[in-house]
Motif scaffolding. Structure first.
Motif, short mmCIF file in Angstrom:
data_model
loop_
_atom_site.label_atom_id
_atom_site.label_comp_id
_atom_site.label_asym_id
_atom_site.label_seq_id
_atom_site.Cartn_x
_atom_site.Cartn_y
_atom_site.Cartn_z
N ALA A 71 -16.42 57.82 -55.90
CA ALA A 71 -17.97 57.61 -55.88
C ALA A 71 -18.27 56.36 -55.10
CB ALA A 71 -18.39 57.25 -57.34
N VAL A 72 -17.17 55.92 -54.49
CA VAL A 72 -17.31 54.30 -53.83
C VAL A 72 -16.76 54.46 -52.32
CG1 VAL A 72 -17.31 52.94 -55.96
CG2 VAL A 72 -15.25 53.45 -54.85
N LYS A 73 -16.08 55.51 -52.07
CA LYS A 73 -15.41 55.44 -50.81
C LYS A 73 -16.42 56.34 -49.75
CE LYS A 73 -10.55 55.47 -52.02
NZ LYS A 73 -10.83 54.89 -53.29
N GLY A 74 -15.88 56.45 -48.51
CA GLY A 74 -16.80 57.05 -47.42
C GLY A 74 -18.21 56.79 -47.19
N GLY A 75 -18.63 55.47 -47.57
CA GLY A 75 -19.94 55.06 -47.60
C GLY A 75 -20.95 54.88 -48.87
N ARG A 76 -20.23 55.42 -49.67
CA ARG A 76 -20.96 55.55 -51.15
C ARG A 76 -21.15 54.18 -51.75
NH1 ARG A 76 -17.74 61.13 -52.52
NH2 ARG A 76 -19.40 62.70 -51.60
N PHE A 77 -20.31 53.18 -51.45
CA PHE A 77 -20.37 52.04 -52.38
C PHE A 77 -21.65 51.49 -51.56
CE2 PHE A 77 -19.55 47.22 -52.16
CZ PHE A 77 -19.75 47.19 -53.56
N ALA A 78 -21.82 51.19 -50.42
CA ALA A 78 -23.03 51.02 -49.58
C ALA A 78 -24.41 51.40 -50.22
CB ALA A 78 -23.02 51.02 -48.29
N GLU A 79 -24.35 52.71 -50.36
CA GLU A 79 -25.75 53.54 -51.07
C GLU A 79 -25.80 52.80 -52.54
OE1 GLU A 79 -26.04 57.92 -49.09
OE2 GLU A 79 -24.72 57.49 -50.98
N VAL A 80 -24.79 52.44 -53.23
CA VAL A 80 -25.00 52.08 -54.37
C VAL A 80 -25.53 50.71 -54.44
CG1 VAL A 80 -23.99 51.21 -56.78
CG2 VAL A 80 -23.31 53.43 -55.46
N CYS A 81 -25.24 50.03 -53.38
CA CYS A 81 -25.82 48.67 -53.16
C CYS A 81 -27.20 48.34 -52.68
CB CYS A 81 -24.90 47.68 -52.08
SG CYS A 81 -23.12 47.28 -52.74
N ALA A 82 -27.64 49.44 -52.19
CA ALA A 82 -29.00 49.37 -51.62
C ALA A 82 -30.04 49.12 -52.89
CB ALA A 82 -29.60 50.80 -50.92
N PRO A 83 -31.44 48.51 -52.67
CA PRO A 83 -31.86 48.22 -51.28
C PRO A 83 -31.09 46.80 -50.79
CG PRO A 83 -33.45 47.27 -53.02
CD PRO A 83 -32.07 48.41 -53.77
N ALA A 84 -30.10 46.23 -51.52
CA ALA A 84 -29.48 44.92 -50.86
C ALA A 84 -28.79 45.24 -49.54
CB ALA A 84 -28.72 44.44 -52.08
N LYS A 85 -28.59 44.17 -48.80
CA LYS A 85 -27.78 44.22 -47.56
C LYS A 85 -26.36 44.17 -48.02
CE LYS A 85 -31.59 44.56 -45.03
NZ LYS A 85 -31.83 45.85 -44.41
N VAL A 86 -25.38 44.63 -47.15
CA VAL A 86 -24.22 44.42 -47.13
C VAL A 86 -23.62 43.77 -46.02
CG1 VAL A 86 -21.87 45.85 -47.47
CG2 VAL A 86 -23.78 46.54 -48.75
N PHE A 87 -22.98 42.73 -46.00
CA PHE A 87 -22.43 42.07 -45.04
C PHE A 87 -20.84 42.09 -45.29
CE2 PHE A 87 -20.47 38.60 -42.49
CZ PHE A 87 -21.36 38.61 -41.21
N SER A 88 -20.20 42.91 -44.49
CA SER A 88 -18.86 43.29 -44.53
C SER A 88 -18.06 42.87 -43.65
CB SER A 88 -18.82 44.85 -44.43
OG SER A 88 -17.56 45.07 -44.78
N ILE A 89 -16.83 42.29 -44.08
CA ILE A 89 -15.86 41.50 -43.43
C ILE A 89 -14.63 42.43 -43.64
CG2 ILE A 89 -14.49 39.54 -42.52
CD1 ILE A 89 -16.87 37.79 -43.54
N VAL A 90 -14.12 42.76 -42.55
CA VAL A 90 -13.06 43.67 -42.71
C VAL A 90 -11.57 43.50 -41.96
CG1 VAL A 90 -12.22 46.27 -42.56
CG2 VAL A 90 -14.69 45.92 -42.97
N LEU A 91 -10.47 43.60 -42.75
CA LEU A 91 -9.21 43.18 -42.28
C LEU A 91 -8.60 44.57 -42.17
CD1 LEU A 91 -7.25 40.56 -41.45
CD2 LEU A 91 -6.39 40.79 -43.93
N SER A 92 -8.08 45.00 -40.66
CA SER A 92 -7.68 46.18 -40.28
C SER A 92 -6.34 46.39 -40.69
CB SER A 92 -8.10 46.51 -38.80
OG SER A 92 -7.47 48.06 -38.31
N ASP A 93 -5.96 47.55 -41.25
CA ASP A 93 -4.61 48.01 -41.15
C ASP A 93 -4.04 49.24 -40.85
OD1 ASP A 93 -5.73 49.45 -43.18
OD2 ASP A 93 -3.91 49.29 -44.82
N ILE A 94 -5.17 49.83 -40.02
CA ILE A 94 -5.05 51.09 -39.43
C ILE A 94 -5.14 51.27 -37.86
CG2 ILE A 94 -6.04 53.34 -39.49
CD1 ILE A 94 -6.88 53.01 -42.30
#
Length: 411
Positions: free
Chosen positions: A164-187
């Motif tokens: 329920a939180v992967k694949g963009g679903r967490f951002a949907e839960v956060c709406a209408p708030a903005k999400v400022f995401s900082i990502v450390l890549s391991d792939i």
């Protein structure tokens, strides 16, 4: 053990990991950024604590509150009023689910003026989870994926659809708030929607791809899980800003720079290594045999993420298997070594970051009646390397930008 080569390996490992700490990267991402309303922080992944601390150091009390979820043993102390939790990895557990629920409650009732500062690093797929199937079903499927030799992209394509939180679903839960995401890549290649299964990124994969992966690896799925694979994930999100920082390229560059300082000529073979760990190790060993005795100090580097297919019941990780597989090719050579480490300081379900072998390792194993072939068949690299002083143990490092393997030859 060749003490000189081991000391050089440890020095290269320490310098490489030191160079990819997320503190400066988080500070750079936040420089000049303003947030109009409330700011709440959610950090998930193996580097979550370090990233959250860096954000707190930058923004101070501007962050109202936060939830931090990381791997067991990775919380290094309190961070202001943040709720710092530890949970299961690589298979999610009850603490993963509880921490994620706390994060979801934190982002409830936010307005369009508010911001969720979302700090994400590798390992988040297991640590940040609210399953759409019973937990025991999710854990079983995760275990199947880890054992069958599937790569991380295939694994995350499946995991997105069971969550329920992967694949963009967490951002949907956060709406209408903005999400400022900082990502450390391991792939490899830094695909945003695959890092920790992309909780705040539109999903680029399809149901058809997920179902094809299930068929490819003959996954045992419940009917409910099959239904989840047929449910499409978000393909568009308009409330997210993402900055990606850190990658295996930086890890390889740091390792190469340290090798050069020690008099070696660095040769980057790849920063996109993706194959069986034991095959990669055997390959690096044969490279050293080819260049042995030619009068050049060379350092061959390979960054990426190998895979292990479980055929036994031993203990180990992909970096330990890679190193151990190189040992037979190095037998009898002097001034050579192969080592491989995970930048997060943990390799598989062990307390080791990786493994080290040199020209004396195989004989030392044989003296203990251990065969590299048999050890790898049982996936028991940890105990074999432990007996010959071949484990590399760093402890939790605070970062996670994939793995680097290095093969040194003195000439």
């Amino acid at each position: 053990m060749d003490k000189i080569m081991r000391e050089r390996a440890d020095r290269i490992v320490a310098a490489s990991i030191r160079a990819v700490q997320p503190d400066d990267a988080v500070a750079r991402a936040l420089k000049g950024v303003t947030f109009p309303g409330r700011v709440v922080l959610v950090a998930a992944g193996k580097a979550a604590w370090q990233m959250a601390k860096a954000a707190r150091d930058c923004l101070g009390d501007r962050i109202d509150s936060g939830v931090v979820v990381t791997k067991y043993g990775h919380v290094m102390g309190p961070i202001g009023n943040f709720d710092c939790r530890e949970a299961g990895h690589p298979v999610p557990d009850e603490n993963s689910f509880a921490a994620t629920q706390a994060a979801l409650e934190l982002v409830e009732n936010l307005t369009e003026k508010d911001t969720v500062l979302f700090l994400l690093s590798g390992g988040g797929s297991a640590l940040f989870e609210k399953p759409l199937v019973p937990p025991e079903v999710l854990q079983d499927i995760t275990g199947q994926l880890l054992a069958c030799g599937a790569d991380i992209v295939e694994i995350n394509t499946i995991r997105k659809r069971l969550s329920a939180v992967k694949g963009g679903r967490f951002a949907e839960v956060c709406a209408p708030a903005k999400v400022f995401s900082i990502v450390l890549s391991d792939i490899l290649g830094d695909p945003l929607d695959m890092i920790a299964s992309g909780p705040a990124v539109p999903d680029s994969t399809t149901c058809a791809q997920a179902e094809a992966i299930a068929v490819k690896y003959d996954l045992r799925l419940t009917e409910q899980a099959k239904d989840c694979l047929r449910a499409e994930t978000p393909k568009h999100l308009d409330n997210v800003t993402t900055q990606i920082t850190g990658s295996v390229r930086e890890l390889c560059a740091a390792a190469a720079a340290e090798c050069e300082m020690m008099g070696y000529e660095p040769v980057l073979l790849t920063d996109q290594l993706c194959c069986q760990a034991k095959e990669a190790g055997s390959f690096l060993g044969t490279i050293l045999r080819t260049h042995y005795g030619r009068g050049r100090k060379l350092a061959f580097l390979a960054g990426g993420e190998t895979v292990v297919q479980l055929t036994g019941h031993g203990k180990g990780g992909r970096n330990q298997e890679l190193a151990l597989a190189a040992a037979p090719a190095l037998e009898g050579l002097t001034g050579v070594c192969v080592f491989s480490v995970g930048s997060d300081g943990t390799d598989g379900p062990t307390d080791a970051a990786g493994g080290y072998v040199d020209g004396e390792t195989n004989r030392a194993l044989n003296a203990r009646r251990l065969s590299v072939f048999d050890v790898l068949k049982d996936n028991d690299a940890y105990h074999a390397l432990e007996q010959v002083g071949g484990l590399i143990i760093t402890g939790p490092t605070g970062t996670n930008v994939n793995d680097v393997a290095v093969a040194l030859v003195d000439g």
